[in-house]
Motif scaffolding. Structure first.
Motif, PDB file in Angstrom:
ATOM      1  N   THR A  57       0.488  -1.264   0.097  1.00  0.00           N
ATOM      2  CA  THR A  57      -0.054  -0.160  -0.116  1.00  0.00           C
ATOM      3  C   THR A  57       0.929   1.167  -0.072  1.00  0.00           C
ATOM      4  N   ILE A  58       2.468   2.032   0.942  1.00  0.00           N
ATOM      5  CA  ILE A  58       2.761   2.759   0.965  1.00  0.00           C
ATOM      6  C   ILE A  58       3.650   2.837  -0.471  1.00  0.00           C
ATOM      7  N   THR A  59       3.838   1.355  -0.988  1.00  0.00           N
ATOM      8  CA  THR A  59       4.663   1.542  -1.910  1.00  0.00           C
ATOM      9  C   THR A  59       4.034   2.422  -2.975  1.00  0.00           C
ATOM     10  N   ARG A  60       2.504   1.772  -3.109  1.00  0.00           N
ATOM     11  CA  ARG A  60       1.742   2.572  -4.355  1.00  0.00           C
ATOM     12  C   ARG A  60       1.121   4.198  -4.284  1.00  0.00           C
ATOM     13  N   TYR A  61       1.394   4.026  -2.616  1.00  0.00           N
ATOM     14  CA  TYR A  61       1.440   5.742  -2.274  1.00  0.00           C
ATOM     15  C   TYR A  61       2.394   6.524  -2.588  1.00  0.00           C
ATOM     16  N   GLU A  62       3.602   5.724  -2.764  1.00  0.00           N
ATOM     17  CA  GLU A  62       4.450   6.861  -2.610  1.00  0.00           C
ATOM     18  C   GLU A  62       5.331   6.359  -4.472  1.00  0.00           C
ATOM     19  N   SER A  63       4.326   6.149  -5.071  1.00  0.00           N
ATOM     20  CA  SER A  63       5.125   5.707  -6.710  1.00  0.00           C
ATOM     21  C   SER A  63       3.648   6.257  -7.662  1.00  0.00           C
ATOM     22  N   HIS A  64       2.692   5.466  -7.674  1.00  0.00           N
ATOM     23  CA  HIS A  64       1.593   5.640  -8.442  1.00  0.00           C
ATOM     24  C   HIS A  64       0.180   5.899  -7.784  1.00  0.00           C
ATOM     25  N   GLN A  65      -0.125   5.110  -7.373  1.00  0.00           N
ATOM     26  CA  GLN A  65      -1.794   5.355  -6.609  1.00  0.00           C
ATOM     27  C   GLN A  65      -2.007   6.290  -5.892  1.00  0.00           C
ATOM     28  N   VAL A  66      -3.224   7.227  -5.972  1.00  0.00           N
ATOM     29  CA  VAL A  66      -3.533   8.306  -5.117  1.00  0.00           C
ATOM     30  C   VAL A  66      -4.736   8.040  -3.893  1.00  0.00           C
ATOM     31  N   GLN A  67      -4.227   8.360  -2.471  1.00  0.00           N
ATOM     32  CA  GLN A  67      -4.358   7.641  -1.686  1.00  0.00           C
ATOM     33  C   GLN A  67      -5.912   8.070  -1.085  1.00  0.00           C
ATOM     34  N   ASP A  68      -7.222   7.748  -0.007  1.00  0.00           N
ATOM     35  CA  ASP A  68      -8.456   7.827  -0.362  1.00  0.00           C
ATOM     36  C   ASP A  68      -7.893   8.617   1.048  1.00  0.00           C
ATOM     37  N   LYS A  69      -9.394   9.450   1.275  1.00  0.00           N
ATOM     38  CA  LYS A  69      -9.260  10.717   2.563  1.00  0.00           C
ATOM     39  C   LYS A  69      -9.376   9.689   3.431  1.00  0.00           C
ATOM     40  N   ALA A  70      -9.660   8.696   4.103  1.00  0.00           N
ATOM     41  CA  ALA A  70      -9.438   7.693   4.964  1.00  0.00           C
ATOM     42  C   ALA A  70      -8.168   7.229   5.407  1.00  0.00           C
ATOM     43  N   HIS A  71      -7.473   6.982   4.803  1.00  0.00           N
ATOM     44  CA  HIS A  71      -5.438   6.531   4.833  1.00  0.00           C
ATOM     45  C   HIS A  71      -5.342   7.718   4.937  1.00  0.00           C
ATOM     46  N   ASP A  72      -5.312   8.883   3.788  1.00  0.00           N
ATOM     47  CA  ASP A  72      -5.191  10.376   4.051  1.00  0.00           C
ATOM     48  C   ASP A  72      -4.787  10.888   5.520  1.00  0.00           C
ATOM     49  N   THR A  73      -6.293  10.778   6.594  1.00  0.00           N
ATOM     50  CA  THR A  73      -5.715  11.249   7.695  1.00  0.00           C
ATOM     51  C   THR A  73      -5.681  10.808   8.440  1.00  0.00           C
ATOM     52  N   ILE A  74      -5.186   8.870   8.533  1.00  0.00           N
ATOM     53  CA  ILE A  74      -4.585   7.891   9.289  1.00  0.00           C
ATOM     54  C   ILE A  74      -3.024   8.431   8.942  1.00  0.00           C
ATOM     55  N   LEU A  75      -2.794   8.647   8.125  1.00  0.00           N
ATOM     56  CA  LEU A  75      -0.962   9.024   8.132  1.00  0.00           C
ATOM     57  C   LEU A  75      -1.057   9.881   8.341  1.00  0.00           C
ATOM     58  N   LYS A  76      -1.619  11.150   7.940  1.00  0.00           N
ATOM     59  CA  LYS A  76      -1.039  12.927   8.875  1.00  0.00           C
ATOM     60  C   LYS A  76      -1.429  12.879  10.270  1.00  0.00           C
ATOM     61  N   LYS A  77      -2.136  11.875  10.907  1.00  0.00           N
ATOM     62  CA  LYS A  77      -2.679  11.661  12.365  1.00  0.00           C
ATOM     63  C   LYS A  77      -0.717  10.979  12.534  1.00  0.00           C
ATOM     64  N   ILE A  78      -0.474  10.609  11.866  1.00  0.00           N
ATOM     65  CA  ILE A  78       0.750   9.489  12.237  1.00  0.00           C
ATOM     66  C   ILE A  78       2.187  11.083  12.476  1.00  0.00           C
ATOM     67  N   ASP A  79       1.300  11.246  11.528  1.00  0.00           N
ATOM     68  CA  ASP A  79       3.318  12.402  10.913  1.00  0.00           C
ATOM     69  C   ASP A  79       2.895  13.026  12.565  1.00  0.00           C
TER      70      ASP A  79
END
Length: 342
Positions: free
Chosen positions: A107-129
């Motif tokens: 999943t993370i490999t795809r987000y960093e290379s070619h796939q746009v994350q959905d808003k739910a995963h984006d919210t989780i990533l922002k919270k982790i940050d």
């Protein structure tokens, strides 16, 4: 055509199949992605002979990512670089990050290379940050699925980040306490809470040579007088703090947390049966959040009250109408500022 040349090199041009100087250029492109039109800088090769733009395989991949990152920015999502930056911050691999989050292994490999994350995963990533404490919690849950070496490495990094972020957690906790008071302007003196100003006011008092024996009880009274005098003279307080009427006078809500904020020059002193909190700041210091008008208010308070002992300033405070008219432990309204003794 408006294009920015970023590189020139002599090479075989696959557009005209001749060897000559080929330019690498950036061009403003517009494309539609997920029904949204976005503008982005696209990279091309330019052939002067044919006056044409073309792309190689690497540029096709880069431009695809540029388009998707432009879409992400337009939608308020993390870009691919920001996602990889979160990983770099914690020093965690792509696969282990997926394990930590309970996501599919790529999943993370795809987000960093070619796939746009959905808003739910984006919210989780922002919270982790923003929240290394939560990262540590997730890390503990995933411990059995990570190597001991990797777990320890991530734990050490996140713990260091958590320690650095403690001031942020403290501020959020104080702001949460104050959130319930925001509708009542007479309690906070027509001023939204500014913890930057709170810290600078404390530092300003602590740096003053005109204040003697600045311990916690005296500091709390000076802060109330500063906000009350500001309200009396200007119609608004300096800090946005809310004060309660406690036995020894006015004390800000959340005072125990406030003195633990980063850059507050507080030293805990052993007084035998109890500990006291002393405030002192030496050397050349700046107070970036305070205006000259704020400092004039603080100087007036220092001039009047700076040399008072703890007992004297408590007695002085107890004669204020604001204190007399407020029930014990209730919030002191700023409406009494007009009767201030200074």
């Amino acid at each position: 055509m408006d294009m920015k040349i970023i590189k020139k090199e002599k090479r075989l041009c696959t557009c005209c199949m001749e060897e000559h100087e080929v330019k690498t250029v950036l061009v403003k492109d517009r494309a539609t992605f997920k029904n949204l039109k976005v503008d982005y800088d696209a990279s091309y090769l330019y052939c002067d002979a044919a006056d044409e733009l073309y792309m190689d395989g690497q540029q096709m991949q880069e431009n695809d990512m540029r388009l998707k990152d432009a879409y992400r920015r337009a939608e308020g999502l993390l870009t691919s670089a920001e996602i990889s930056g979160i990983r770099a911050k914690y020093g965690i691999s792509q696969s282990d990050f997926c394990t930590l989050l309970g996501w599919g292994g790529k999943t993370i490999t795809r987000y960093e290379s070619h796939q746009v994350q959905d808003k739910a995963h984006d919210t989780i990533l922002k919270k982790i940050d923003q929240d290394p404490e939560w990262f540590l919690s997730l890390l503990n849950n995933a411990k059995s699925n990570l190597s001991a070496e990797s777990y320890q490495k991530y734990f050490d990094t996140a713990t260091a980040l958590y320690e650095k972020a403690q001031d942020s957690y403290m501020r959020k906790a104080i702001e949460a306490i104050y959130a319930g008071f925001q509708g009542n302007q007479i309690f906070h003196g027509n001023t939204e809470l500014s913890l930057d100003k709170v810290v600078d006011v404390i530092r300003y008092f602590a740096a003053s040579a005109q204040i003697t024996d600045l311990y916690k009880v005296k500091l709390m009274k000076l802060m109330w007088y500063a906000d009350a005098l500001s309200y009396k003279n200007r119609g608004f307080a300096i800090t946005g703090l809310i004060y309660q009427a406690l036995p020894m006078g006015a004390v800000p809500v959340g005072h125990n947390s406030i003195i633990d904020l980063k850059d507050v020059p507080c030293e805990e002193v052993d007084m035998g049966e109890t500990n006291a909190y002393h405030f002192s700041l030496k050397g050349a210091v700046a107070f970036p959040s305070l205006s000259d008008a704020d400092k004039n208010i603080l100087d007036a308070v220092i001039c009047k009250l700076g040399k008072m002992t703890k007992k004297e300033i408590i007695s002085f405070m107890h004669r204020e109408k604001a204190y007399i008219e407020t029930a014990p432990r209730d919030v002191i309204p700023f409406k009494y500022a007009d009767t201030l003794q200074i």
